[in-house]
Scaffold this motif. Structure first.
Motif, PDB file in Angstrom:
ATOM      1  N   ALA A 161       0.866  -1.097   0.017  1.00  0.00           N
ATOM      2  CA  ALA A 161      -0.099   0.036  -0.129  1.00  0.00           C
ATOM      3  C   ALA A 161       0.352   1.216  -0.129  1.00  0.00           C
ATOM      4  O   ALA A 161       0.639   2.018  -0.574  1.00  0.00           O
ATOM      5  CB  ALA A 161      -0.807  -0.308   0.928  1.00  0.00           C
ATOM      6  N   SER A 162       1.330   1.432   1.024  1.00  0.00           N
ATOM      7  CA  SER A 162       2.594   2.515   0.776  1.00  0.00           C
ATOM      8  C   SER A 162       3.787   3.078  -0.043  1.00  0.00           C
ATOM      9  O   SER A 162       4.244   4.188  -0.507  1.00  0.00           O
ATOM     10  CB  SER A 162       3.119   2.405   2.842  1.00  0.00           C
ATOM     11  N   SER A 163       3.774   1.972  -0.745  1.00  0.00           N
ATOM     12  CA  SER A 163       4.926   1.914  -2.154  1.00  0.00           C
ATOM     13  C   SER A 163       4.033   2.924  -3.166  1.00  0.00           C
ATOM     14  O   SER A 163       5.401   3.281  -3.959  1.00  0.00           O
ATOM     15  CB  SER A 163       5.398   0.447  -2.766  1.00  0.00           C
ATOM     16  N   SER A 164       2.867   2.782  -3.157  1.00  0.00           N
ATOM     17  CA  SER A 164       2.197   3.467  -4.215  1.00  0.00           C
ATOM     18  C   SER A 164       2.432   4.550  -3.870  1.00  0.00           C
ATOM     19  O   SER A 164       2.446   5.981  -4.715  1.00  0.00           O
ATOM     20  CB  SER A 164       0.879   3.345  -3.982  1.00  0.00           C
ATOM     21  N   TYR A 165       2.409   5.182  -2.472  1.00  0.00           N
ATOM     22  CA  TYR A 165       2.977   6.831  -2.245  1.00  0.00           C
ATOM     23  C   TYR A 165       4.320   7.155  -3.094  1.00  0.00           C
ATOM     24  O   TYR A 165       4.458   7.906  -3.596  1.00  0.00           O
ATOM     25  CB  TYR A 165       2.053   7.132  -1.350  1.00  0.00           C
ATOM     26  N   ILE A 166       4.970   6.296  -1.735  1.00  0.00           N
ATOM     27  CA  ILE A 166       6.034   6.964  -2.427  1.00  0.00           C
ATOM     28  C   ILE A 166       6.973   6.266  -3.325  1.00  0.00           C
ATOM     29  O   ILE A 166       8.344   7.610  -4.335  1.00  0.00           O
ATOM     30  CB  ILE A 166       7.465   5.572  -1.388  1.00  0.00           C
ATOM     31  N   PHE A 167       6.007   6.132  -4.410  1.00  0.00           N
ATOM     32  CA  PHE A 167       6.616   5.415  -5.961  1.00  0.00           C
ATOM     33  C   PHE A 167       6.182   6.979  -6.823  1.00  0.00           C
ATOM     34  O   PHE A 167       7.165   7.520  -7.525  1.00  0.00           O
ATOM     35  CB  PHE A 167       6.008   4.470  -6.332  1.00  0.00           C
ATOM     36  N   LEU A 168       4.937   7.301  -6.706  1.00  0.00           N
ATOM     37  CA  LEU A 168       4.126   8.102  -7.956  1.00  0.00           C
ATOM     38  C   LEU A 168       4.571   9.241  -6.750  1.00  0.00           C
ATOM     39  O   LEU A 168       3.999  10.597  -7.784  1.00  0.00           O
ATOM     40  CB  LEU A 168       3.433   7.738  -7.699  1.00  0.00           C
ATOM     41  N   PHE A 179      -2.864  11.583  -8.530  1.00  0.00           N
ATOM     42  CA  PHE A 179      -3.212  11.263  -6.813  1.00  0.00           C
ATOM     43  C   PHE A 179      -4.218  11.255  -6.348  1.00  0.00           C
ATOM     44  O   PHE A 179      -3.651  10.753  -4.859  1.00  0.00           O
ATOM     45  CB  PHE A 179      -2.566  13.329  -6.488  1.00  0.00           C
ATOM     46  N   LEU A 180      -4.620  11.683  -7.181  1.00  0.00           N
ATOM     47  CA  LEU A 180      -6.256  10.999  -5.949  1.00  0.00           C
ATOM     48  C   LEU A 180      -6.317   8.844  -6.268  1.00  0.00           C
ATOM     49  O   LEU A 180      -6.353   8.506  -5.508  1.00  0.00           O
ATOM     50  CB  LEU A 180      -7.705  11.237  -6.664  1.00  0.00           C
ATOM     51  N   LEU A 181      -5.916   8.680  -7.462  1.00  0.00           N
ATOM     52  CA  LEU A 181      -5.253   7.696  -7.426  1.00  0.00           C
ATOM     53  C   LEU A 181      -4.573   6.920  -6.051  1.00  0.00           C
ATOM     54  O   LEU A 181      -4.818   5.545  -5.352  1.00  0.00           O
ATOM     55  CB  LEU A 181      -4.847   7.326  -8.482  1.00  0.00           C
ATOM     56  N   VAL A 182      -3.161   7.042  -5.838  1.00  0.00           N
ATOM     57  CA  VAL A 182      -2.456   7.197  -4.832  1.00  0.00           C
ATOM     58  C   VAL A 182      -3.017   6.844  -3.644  1.00  0.00           C
ATOM     59  O   VAL A 182      -3.449   6.058  -2.546  1.00  0.00           O
ATOM     60  CB  VAL A 182      -1.472   8.043  -4.845  1.00  0.00           C
ATOM     61  N   ALA A 183      -3.731   8.335  -2.980  1.00  0.00           N
ATOM     62  CA  ALA A 183      -4.942   7.888  -2.197  1.00  0.00           C
ATOM     63  C   ALA A 183      -5.960   7.394  -1.278  1.00  0.00           C
ATOM     64  O   ALA A 183      -5.420   6.425  -0.618  1.00  0.00           O
ATOM     65  CB  ALA A 183      -5.340   9.808  -1.748  1.00  0.00           C
ATOM     66  N   VAL A 184      -6.661   6.963  -2.594  1.00  0.00           N
ATOM     67  CA  VAL A 184      -7.401   5.404  -2.156  1.00  0.00           C
ATOM     68  C   VAL A 184      -6.804   4.182  -2.336  1.00  0.00           C
ATOM     69  O   VAL A 184      -7.105   3.226  -1.862  1.00  0.00           O
ATOM     70  CB  VAL A 184      -8.478   5.696  -3.984  1.00  0.00           C
ATOM     71  N   PHE A 185      -5.830   4.089  -3.486  1.00  0.00           N
ATOM     72  CA  PHE A 185      -4.838   2.353  -3.120  1.00  0.00           C
ATOM     73  C   PHE A 185      -4.418   1.966  -1.973  1.00  0.00           C
ATOM     74  O   PHE A 185      -4.280   1.418  -1.508  1.00  0.00           O
ATOM     75  CB  PHE A 185      -3.601   2.791  -4.376  1.00  0.00           C
TER      76      PHE A 185
END
Length: 411
Positions: free
Chosen positions: A22-29, A184-190
């Motif tokens: 889950a957290s990798s979606s944030y740090i990656f994008l 950015f919305l995608l990252v938050a939801v994912f």
């Protein structure tokens, strides 16, 4: 990691692994690719001083997060409130990431504020998350579980990449910006959805006084200063933190500026940057999983030494290389070591910390990684802005790996 066929993987371990995804979606994008480029080129305007401005912004987020991490960790340990603090930090990162969608061209203040809040939430959540590691598996499997989590974590980045790729591939043209910002919305939801099992299954601490209070915060402050004052009693921990301080500085700086560097020095369009990012992840997943598996059979310190050697070679290619194949080679080199270096360090540190101080000491680990990462981005941005030479700025990252490796690996 290896579990018996008749014994399913415990739910806390499953939740812990899913949180890495889950957290990798944030740090990656957000801080590494999509928002880093968006901030420099769209919010800031793409001029030379934007490198320094991005460096200052990332440094600010690191200082705030690093300063709070040991205190939050001590509060979590003393008050037995690790889990609620973990939930609050995770939700804070998700909400702030979603807020980036409303950062219009030129909105440096709004975009910068939302990014700092998201980065602080992410950093605090990860410090609390890492503190669960020593309690989940036996000591001899810590490196393996750390590598497995970090390797699987890249799946989160890849999943978001594939979903957002059509939005990002359109680039930063004005008519594509509303679509681009949907990332950015995608990252938050994912992040929020995939993190749910961890929020539900990771163990709560018992026997404490739940709820924040002035006395708890005061005790936490005292605990933090007591730990600092007693560094001579645990020289192994503080030697590790000093070496990790320098290495993480280099790792974060390269991660923050590589996409920008390849755009400016090699003239790569966003489409090519995304393709290289995909290649990086395709290599990083098996490389990080393999490093975790090997850590049970070989010396983790020896594996880390090999990883630092690859870092040096990759940096030399970026600094002095001009051939069109250099971005491809750099993506391969970073894929081999970026996740492996961090997972090996996480496993090594988990072996050192006592469980009763896990959140506090991983808070110090977060402090070290975040505050140390202030120096690299600031130095890179300053050199780039004053000389106009990003290659010289990239060369300035080299000493962090050389000196950090010497400190961490010396007997």
């Amino acid at each position: 990691m290896r579990f018996s066929k008749v014994s399913p993987i415990p739910r806390p371990v499953v939740g812990w692994l899913l949180y890495d995804i889950a957290s990798s979606s944030y740090i990656f994008l957000i801080p590494s690719v999509a928002f880093a480029v968006y901030y420099r080129q769209v919010l800031c305007g793409g001029v030379a001083y934007c490198d320094a401005q991005w460096g200052l912004l990332t440094a600010l987020a690191l200082v705030v997060a690093g300063g709070l991490a040991p205190l939050v960790g001590a509060i979590a340990d003393l008050g037995k409130v690790r889990h609620p603090l973990f939930v609050i930090a995770t939700l804070g990162c998700c909400i702030a990431s979603a807020a980036l969608f409303w950062a219009q061209p030129g909105a440096v203040g709004w975009g910068g504020l939302a990014f700092v809040v998201a980065q602080v939430g992410y950093s605090l959540a990860m410090g609390l998350y890492d503190a669960y590691l020593p309690s989940l598996v036996p000591r001899q499997r810590l490196g393996q579980l750390s590598g497995l989590g970090w390797g699987l974590g890249y799946i989160g980045g890849l999943a978001c990449f594939f979903i957002a790729r059509p939005w990002l591939a359109g680039g930063l043209e004005a008519d594509n910006l509303p679509i681009y910002r949907q990332t950015f919305l995608l990252v938050a939801v994912f992040y929020g959805i995939v993190a749910l099992p961890a929020l539900a299954w990771l163990p709560r601490q018992g026997g404490g006084h739940y709820g924040l209070s002035v006395s708890l915060v005061r005790r936490a402050y005292q605990q933090v200063f007591s730990t600092l004052g007693g560094w001579r009693d645990r020289p192994d921990i503080f030697q590790f933190l000093l070496g990790y301080y320098l290495i993480s500085d280099g790792v974060f700086t390269v991660g923050s500026f590589t996409a920008i560097y390849l755009t400016t020095e090699f003239g790569l369009p966003m489409k090519t940057i995304l393709q290289l990012t995909l290649l990086f992840n395709a290599i990083a997943i098996p490389a990080t999983l393999t490093s975790g598996w090997l850590s049970r059979r070989w010396s983790a310190l020896g594996l880390l030494k090999s990883a630092l050697g690859i870092w040096i070679v990759t940096l030399l290619l970026l600094v002095f290389g001009t051939h069109p194949s250099i971005p491809l080679l750099a993506a391969c080199g970073l894929g081999l070591v970026l996740g492996s270096t961090q997972s090996l360090c996480r496993g090594l540190f988990a072996e050192l910390v006592p469980q009763e101080q896990a959140a506090e000491l991983f808070g110090f680990n977060a402090l070290v990684s975040k505050v140390s990462a202030m120096g690299g981005p600031l130095l890179f941005g300053l050199i780039s802005a004053t000389t106009g030479n990003q290659r010289l700025a990239m060369l300035s990252v080299m000493p962090f790996f050389l000196v950090g490796g010497w400190v961490l690996l010396r007997e």
